[in-house]
Design a protein around this motif. Structure first.
Motif, short mmCIF file in Angstrom:
data_model
loop_
_atom_site.label_atom_id
_atom_site.label_comp_id
_atom_site.label_asym_id
_atom_site.label_seq_id
_atom_site.Cartn_x
_atom_site.Cartn_y
_atom_site.Cartn_z
N SER A 199 66.16 17.17 82.28
CA SER A 199 67.01 17.38 83.47
C SER A 199 67.63 18.70 82.91
N GLY A 200 67.13 19.97 83.65
CA GLY A 200 67.79 21.18 83.20
C GLY A 200 67.10 21.62 82.05
N GLU A 201 68.00 22.12 81.28
CA GLU A 201 67.76 22.34 79.66
C GLU A 201 67.55 21.08 78.77
N LYS A 202 67.79 20.06 79.20
CA LYS A 202 67.81 18.69 78.28
C LYS A 202 66.65 18.11 78.51
N VAL A 203 66.37 17.37 77.35
CA VAL A 203 65.28 16.48 77.34
C VAL A 203 65.89 15.20 76.86
N THR A 204 65.77 14.14 77.69
CA THR A 204 66.18 12.78 77.05
C THR A 204 65.01 11.90 77.04
N ILE A 205 64.96 10.92 75.82
CA ILE A 205 64.24 9.95 75.68
C ILE A 205 64.93 8.84 75.31
N GLU A 206 64.46 7.84 76.03
CA GLU A 206 65.18 6.39 75.92
C GLU A 206 64.13 5.08 75.57
N VAL A 207 64.70 4.17 74.72
CA VAL A 207 64.21 3.20 74.44
C VAL A 207 64.99 1.93 75.10
N VAL A 208 64.51 1.44 76.02
CA VAL A 208 65.18 0.21 76.69
C VAL A 208 64.62 -0.98 76.54
N ASP A 209 65.65 -1.91 76.00
CA ASP A 209 65.13 -3.41 75.92
C ASP A 209 65.81 -4.38 76.71
N ARG A 210 65.51 -5.37 77.13
CA ARG A 210 66.29 -6.53 77.63
C ARG A 210 66.43 -7.62 76.65
N GLY A 211 66.84 -7.15 75.40
CA GLY A 211 67.07 -8.17 74.41
C GLY A 211 68.48 -8.81 74.22
N GLN A 212 68.91 -9.26 73.05
CA GLN A 212 70.08 -9.83 73.20
C GLN A 212 71.56 -9.01 73.08
N GLY A 213 71.02 -7.64 73.10
CA GLY A 213 72.22 -6.70 73.09
C GLY A 213 72.91 -6.69 71.79
N ILE A 214 74.08 -5.89 71.95
CA ILE A 214 74.92 -5.51 70.94
C ILE A 214 76.41 -5.76 71.02
N GLN A 274 79.23 -2.01 68.26
CA GLN A 274 78.35 -0.88 68.74
C GLN A 274 78.92 0.49 68.02
N GLU A 275 80.07 0.50 67.69
CA GLU A 275 80.70 1.75 66.80
C GLU A 275 80.15 1.62 65.32
N LEU A 276 79.57 0.61 64.75
CA LEU A 276 79.19 0.56 63.67
C LEU A 276 77.64 0.56 63.15
N VAL A 277 76.83 0.35 64.17
CA VAL A 277 75.51 0.23 64.17
C VAL A 277 74.81 1.18 63.48
N PHE A 278 75.24 2.21 63.77
CA PHE A 278 74.68 3.76 63.19
C PHE A 278 74.86 3.85 61.51
N LEU A 337 74.18 5.10 72.68
CA LEU A 337 73.93 3.57 72.74
C LEU A 337 74.62 3.08 73.79
N GLN A 338 74.03 2.35 74.73
CA GLN A 338 74.51 1.61 75.61
C GLN A 338 74.07 0.06 75.46
N SER A 339 74.97 -1.04 75.35
CA SER A 339 74.50 -2.11 75.13
C SER A 339 75.37 -3.34 75.93
N GLU A 340 74.78 -4.20 76.21
CA GLU A 340 75.83 -5.23 76.74
C GLU A 340 75.01 -6.65 76.20
N ARG A 341 75.87 -7.30 75.57
CA ARG A 341 75.26 -8.94 75.24
C ARG A 341 74.65 -9.48 76.25
N ASN A 342 73.36 -10.09 75.70
CA ASN A 342 72.54 -10.96 76.71
C ASN A 342 71.90 -10.15 77.90
N VAL A 343 72.29 -8.99 77.91
CA VAL A 343 71.73 -7.92 79.14
C VAL A 343 70.61 -7.10 78.49
N GLY A 344 70.76 -6.47 77.27
CA GLY A 344 69.90 -5.44 76.67
C GLY A 344 70.43 -4.13 76.24
N THR A 345 69.80 -3.32 75.70
CA THR A 345 70.02 -2.11 74.99
C THR A 345 69.34 -0.60 75.38
#
Length: 150
Positions: free
Chosen positions: A73-88, A93-97, A131-139
């Motif tokens: 998108s313009g000058e940016k490249v975005t790579i995503e890993v998307v799952d439909r797992g248990q979520g965080i 979410q602030e601590l996982v990194f 990071l975007q995540s929702e419990r029981n929806v995915g990350t």
């Protein structure tokens, strides 16, 4: 030390990582990436970061498809890993990194280093990790690099 950056073709890298990932029964990996998309990064560090993210997605997804997506998108490249797992959970979410943080679940395995390594690798190349995540929806974990390859 600043890593040496080069133009990397994302499609072949994502396809190879998807093939090399040992997924459980009932789990698939799908790659969505334009054939000519490139990013300016260090191949070893980018591969390491993505491998950590994919491993986490596989570990926390019981069934369905994990998507590896990349777009420009313009000058940016975005790579995503998307799952439909248990979520965080929101509180985690602030601590996982953070190094050695394994989440609030007794089901967590590993040493709690994968996401910290991914974050540090991406930042060393001038990128950001989101990071975007929702419990029981995915990350969705998103790597964003500016100054896209030509």
């Amino acid at each position: 030390e600043t890593p040496r950056l080069e133009d990397i073709s994302l499609g072949p890298l994502l396809e190879r990582l998807a093939r090399e990932t040992v997924a459980r029964a009932g789990l698939q990996l799908a790659v969505v990436c334009p054939a000519i998309l490139q990013v300016r990064a260090n191949e070893g560090l980018l591969e390491q970061a993505l491998a950590c993210l994919i491993e986490n997605a596989v570990r926390h997804t019981r069934s369905g498809t994990i998507k590896l997506r990349a777009a420009r998108s313009g000058e940016k490249v975005t790579i995503e890993v998307v799952d439909r797992g248990q979520g965080i959970a929101a509180r985690d979410q602030e601590l996982v990194f953070e190094r050695f943080y394994r989440g609030g679940s007794d089901e967590s395995s590993g040493f709690g280093l994968g996401l910290a390594i991914a974050r540090d690798s991406v930042r060393s190349m001038g990128g950001e990790i989101e990071l975007q995540s929702e419990r029981n929806v995915g990350t969705t974990v998103r790597l964003v690099f500016g100054g896209a390859a030509s």
